[in-house]
Design an enzyme around this catalytic site. Structure first.
Site, short mmCIF file in Angstrom:
data_model
loop_
_atom_site.label_atom_id
_atom_site.label_comp_id
_atom_site.label_asym_id
_atom_site.label_seq_id
_atom_site.Cartn_x
_atom_site.Cartn_y
_atom_site.Cartn_z
N LYS A 109 63.46 50.65 9.25
CA LYS A 109 63.66 51.00 10.64
C LYS A 109 63.95 52.50 10.75
CE LYS A 109 68.52 50.78 11.48
NZ LYS A 109 69.57 50.59 12.38
N ASP A 135 64.79 44.54 8.25
CA ASP A 135 66.03 44.70 9.00
C ASP A 135 67.10 44.11 8.10
OD1 ASP A 135 68.26 44.46 10.58
OD2 ASP A 135 67.15 43.95 12.39
N HIS A 136 67.88 44.98 7.47
CA HIS A 136 68.77 44.49 6.40
C HIS A 136 69.79 43.48 6.91
CE1 HIS A 136 71.43 47.70 7.91
NE2 HIS A 136 72.38 46.92 7.48
N LYS A 183 71.75 39.33 5.25
CA LYS A 183 73.15 38.93 5.08
C LYS A 183 73.27 37.41 5.07
CE LYS A 183 75.19 43.05 7.12
NZ LYS A 183 75.96 43.47 5.95
N ASP A 227 69.87 51.91 17.98
CA ASP A 227 70.36 51.80 16.61
C ASP A 227 70.76 50.36 16.25
OD1 ASP A 227 71.02 53.08 14.16
OD2 ASP A 227 73.14 52.94 14.66
N HIS A 233 69.18 44.73 15.03
CA HIS A 233 70.15 43.80 14.43
C HIS A 233 70.65 42.73 15.42
CE1 HIS A 233 69.97 46.69 11.36
NE2 HIS A 233 70.94 47.49 11.74
N LYS A 258 80.45 52.70 18.37
CA LYS A 258 81.04 53.43 17.24
C LYS A 258 82.45 53.87 17.62
CE LYS A 258 77.10 54.85 14.68
NZ LYS A 258 77.50 54.08 13.51
#
Lengths: 497, 326
Positions: free
Chosen positions: A157, A186-187, A191, A244, A249, A349
């Site tokens: 990405k 998409d890491h 998971k 982001d 995600h 964030k």
């Protein structure tokens, strides 16, 4: 053609054929922190044995330089106690091509190295503006050809920054590779807990009958980070929280959580169901942006007991920036199952705590027979924790011991990692192995990307037209005050961070 | 009337010990593990429990066989805090089975099991006369054995093969678990297009190293998968089969624990020798002309084997297949 009956029934369904993986941008941070350690870990676990890793980057390294660097990448942490002989056996499989990404000569040298390998995997770990050169040069050297064996490409990405750029990138990819050769990573999908959403929903008969608008009141998806943008100011300025985190995600989480039961676990069955969810997203039109979305930007504050800078003071950030570091959305899915169930999403964030979770809040009982006795009943909530601790909590109401019928919420807690007491594999290990064996279930398909961008791009356009100043929030807080209004419309509150 | 183990007292004692070790909240136990062990095999049990410690919270009931004297019970717990300050404990109840052997019958320890979670019985003792797993049919969800603990593994396995359709409690053999990496190594070795023709043209296999039970199971698996014909003779280190009427000879030489090194030699019908050798440094390497193959090779320890089996729900299909027609 000879078969190999010995493979039947052995527990390594994911053993790849002999392969060569080329990492473009091999001198970068991702290779150092994730890719080489993940490949080494797969090697140590015996998942991969016959392979070669080629680093491809501008830096004028030799194969020896690359091996020395790779040796450092697998020196510490959990690898510190691995015998040198095993590290040596792994490092012997590394090679390097020094070339710019637009130089056909580099690709000719790569073609020589790749020759004879049954599987050929290309990993784009470069800034996106290099993708086009790499993809076209791979095509020019026929490295996209899947006969014999296979040729696949993994793309990191961001897949574009709006619908138009995503389509453009997809067109470039499609001009050289077929869709079934393209693996958009998409890491988050690597998971364990994210994958566990499918098991929780479809491996347990108890949830599915309740998983609809008759029993579910609302859903909250939170991906909160306590860190600011740090040294990534330059990147973040072009991105912002919605690009982001939400487009990729969080939408992946949301689709797994709300999709219809698949008939099987094949990649396309699951991805087709996910696309149906994305297509059912009720568009947030230009005039609705203020009703259904809240942006924010962090100012100075205190995070985890330490004073931190505001976003506009961060390195690489324009002092007049209007990039959002926080976003909250209220979305709806126009389906029979989810009609009328609001899904609240927030990410940001420099928030008070690093938390990633999905909370499914069930409706209250039709009659409150306990509430007039001083009891504090709450909606039953199923919380799927993703970070920092993976697990599942189910909040129910229980009687407080005593002569009165007083009720209070208690939780049934299942800590995923700790119940099993061992660390879960790194997301990149799982995802790399999947790409090597041709399982694209946990990778994103073209229509998923474009459908999600179509939804997000409308919001971006609405924001671009809105001259109002961005709401600010103190670093270390739960986000801007304005975000609370999204939930108060349904008489609910955000879960505590 | 004698009381060998008082469930209420045991629970009370366990709570007290756990509270003393760590006042923090404990993780829920995931399973019961009942281990039958003689003193000489104590080291293996300790090794396995040490490995399990911190990985899975569990209640472990150890039956110390042939301890002599009067049957009695002891209670202990070991806990380790996790990153959230909750503790993972192994609750240990040790029943010293005395001269009356009262500790060995399930009725003595069954009331000490935690209900609603799986019960695994691990027979860590000589198997030749053991009534395993039928003795535990009413209480166990699975039973673990190790045919390396047989004086005559072929006879035991053959008997197991004969009874396999009657078994009510799924069984796992740690000898089989230990050879898992060897099966994968062999399957991978023959997996490339160049190697596959050799697999279908074998004249013999020689395994140097490995215990008799491991060698027998390895060869049985190979035979079943390759559909080689012939009868497996008892008490032998050499077996003869045929494929398309061509003879195939399987030999086991130099028996020793597999983790002390092995060499696997495949001989083809045209006399070519392909050798796989444990490097002794954590990986195995092929030796022979034009062979370029190396792979990580790590045998599971007893603890790893135990953990692997605890996380499964049933017997390994390949193990049951390997027992067929034994």
């Amino acid at each position: 053609m000879f078969t190999n009956p010995l493979l039947d029934g052995l527990q390594f369904a994911k053993e790849p054929v002999p392969f060569i993986i080329t990492i473009f941008g091999a001198t970068g941070d991702l290779t150092r922190r994730k890719l080489i350690p993940a490949l080494f870990s797969l090697f140590l676990k015996g998942n991969i044995s016959q392979f070669k890793i080629v680093g491809f980057a501008r830096r004028t390294w030799t194969g020896d330089n690359f091996r020395e660097e790779a040796h450092q990448m697998i020196a510490g942490g959990s690898f510190a106690s691995v015998p040198e002989a095993q590290k040596k056996a792994f490092l012997e499989k590394l090679d390097y091509v020094s070339s710019t990404f637009d130089d056909p000569e580099g690709y000719k040298r790569l073609a020589q190295l790749v020759k004879g390998w049954e599987g050929r995997l290309f990993y784009l770990s470069t800034p996106p503006d290099e993708y086009e050169d790499i993809i076209k040069n791979l095509g020019a050297q026929n490295l996209n050809q899947s006969v014999p064996g296979y040729s696949r490409i993994i793309v990191e990405k961001p897949f574009g920054r709006d619908l138009a750029s995503a389509k453009e990138l997809n067109e470039i990819l499609a001009s050289v590779f077929d869709e079934n050769q393209i693996y958009r990573i998409d890491h988050y999908l690597g998971k364990e807990t994210v994958q566990n959403i499918l098991v929780l929903r479809f491996g347990n008969g108890i949830f599915e009958p309740l998983w609809n608008n008759r029993y579910i009141d609302h859903i909250q998806i939170t991906v909160a980070e306590s860190l600011g943008v740090g040294t990534r100011g330059n990147y973040y300025e072009k991105s912002g929280a919605i690009r982001d985190m939400v487009q990729n995600h969080i939408f992946q989480l949301m689709t797994l959580l709300t999709m219809e039961p698949p008939n099987d676990l094949s990649p396309d069955t699951i991805r087709t169901e996910k696309v149906k969810v994305l297509k059912s997203l009720r568009p947030i039109t230009f005039k609705d942006v203020k009703t259904y979305t809240v942006r924010g930007q962090y100012g100075p504050g205190i995070v985890q007991g330490q004073s931190v800078k505001g976003y506009l003071e961060e390195d690489g950030v324009n002092p007049n920036s209007r990039t959002e570091t926080f976003v909250a959305l209220k979305i709806f899915l126009d389906t029979w199952r989810w009609e009328g169930v609001p899904i609240f999403i927030r990410t940001g964030k420099s928030l008070g705590r690093r938390v990633s979770e999905v909370a499914v809040s069930f409706k209250e009982p039709p009659l409150h027979i306990f509430n007039n006795r001083g009891s504090d009943t709450k909606n039953n909530t199923l919380v799927i924790h993703i970070q920092p601790e993976e697990g599942v909590t189910f909040n129910i109401n229980a009687k407080i011991p005593g002569y009165t019928t007083q009720v209070r919420p208690v939780s049934m807690d299942f800590a995923y990692g700790n119940a099993f007491g061992e660390s879960t594999p790194e997301a990149y290990e799982r995802l790399l192995l999947d790409a090597l064996v041709g399982d694209s279930t946990l990778y994103t398909r073209r229509d998923e990307i474009e459908t999600s961008w179509a939804f997000i791009t409308r919001i971006l356009q609405g924001w671009a037209e809105d001259p109002a100043p961005l709401p600010q929030y103190r670093a270390g807080s739960s986000g801007p005050e304005e975000a609370k209004a999204l939930l108060s419309s349904v008489n609910q509150k955000w879960r505590k961070l | 009337m004698k009381r060998y183990a008082d469930p209420q007292a045991v629970e009370h004692q366990l709570r007290k010990i756990q509270q003393e070790i760590s006042p923090n909240e404990a993780r829920t136990n995931l399973f019961n593990l009942v281990v039958y062990v003689s003193d000489q095999d104590d080291r293996l049990l300790m090794e396995a429990l040490n490995y399990l410690h911190g990985k899975r919270p569990a209640r472990v009931i150890v039956i110390r066989k042939n301890h002599g004297g009067v049957t009695h019970t002891d209670v202990t717990a070991r806990c380790v805090p996790d990153e959230n300050d909750k503790v993972l404990c192994i609750q240990e109840i040790v029943i010293f089975s005395g001269d009356d052997k009262a500790g060995e019958v399930p009725e003595t320890w069954a009331p000490l099991l935690i209900r609603e979670i799986p019960v695994f019985v691990w027979w860590l003792d000589n198997l030749d006369q053991a009534q395993v797993p039928q003795l535990f049919d009413d209480v166990a969800d699975r039973c673990f054995i190790d045919t390396a603990f047989c004086d005559h593994p072929q006879e035991f396995l053959k008997d197991l093969s004969r009874r396999s359709c009657e078994l009510k409690t799924p069984l796992s053999d740690f000898s089989w678990v230990r050879i898992g990496p060897l099966l994968k190594l062999a399957a991978n070795f023959f997996n490339t297009q160049e190697m596959r023709p050799h697999l279908h043209n074998l004249a013999g296999i020689t395994l140097q190293g490995g215990l008799p039970s491991e060698a027998l199971l390895f060869f049985q698996w190979f035979r079943v998968k390759m559909n080689w014909q012939g009868k497996t003779e008892l008490s032998s280190t050499e077996w003869h089969y045929t494929q398309d009427e061509k003879p195939i000879v399987l030999k086991h030489l130099n028996p020793k624990a597999l983790n002390r090194g092995f060499t696997l030699t495949f001989e083809t019908q045209d006399g070519q020798k392909l050798e796989l050798k444990d490097s002794g440094e954590g990986y195995a390497k092929a030796i022979g002309p034009a062979l370029n193959y190396s792979s990580i090779f790590k045998m599971p320890t007893t603890g790893e084997a135990l953990l692997q089996e605890i996380d499964k729900n049933s017997s390994d299909r390949l193990f049951l297949e390997a027992l067929e027609n034994l």
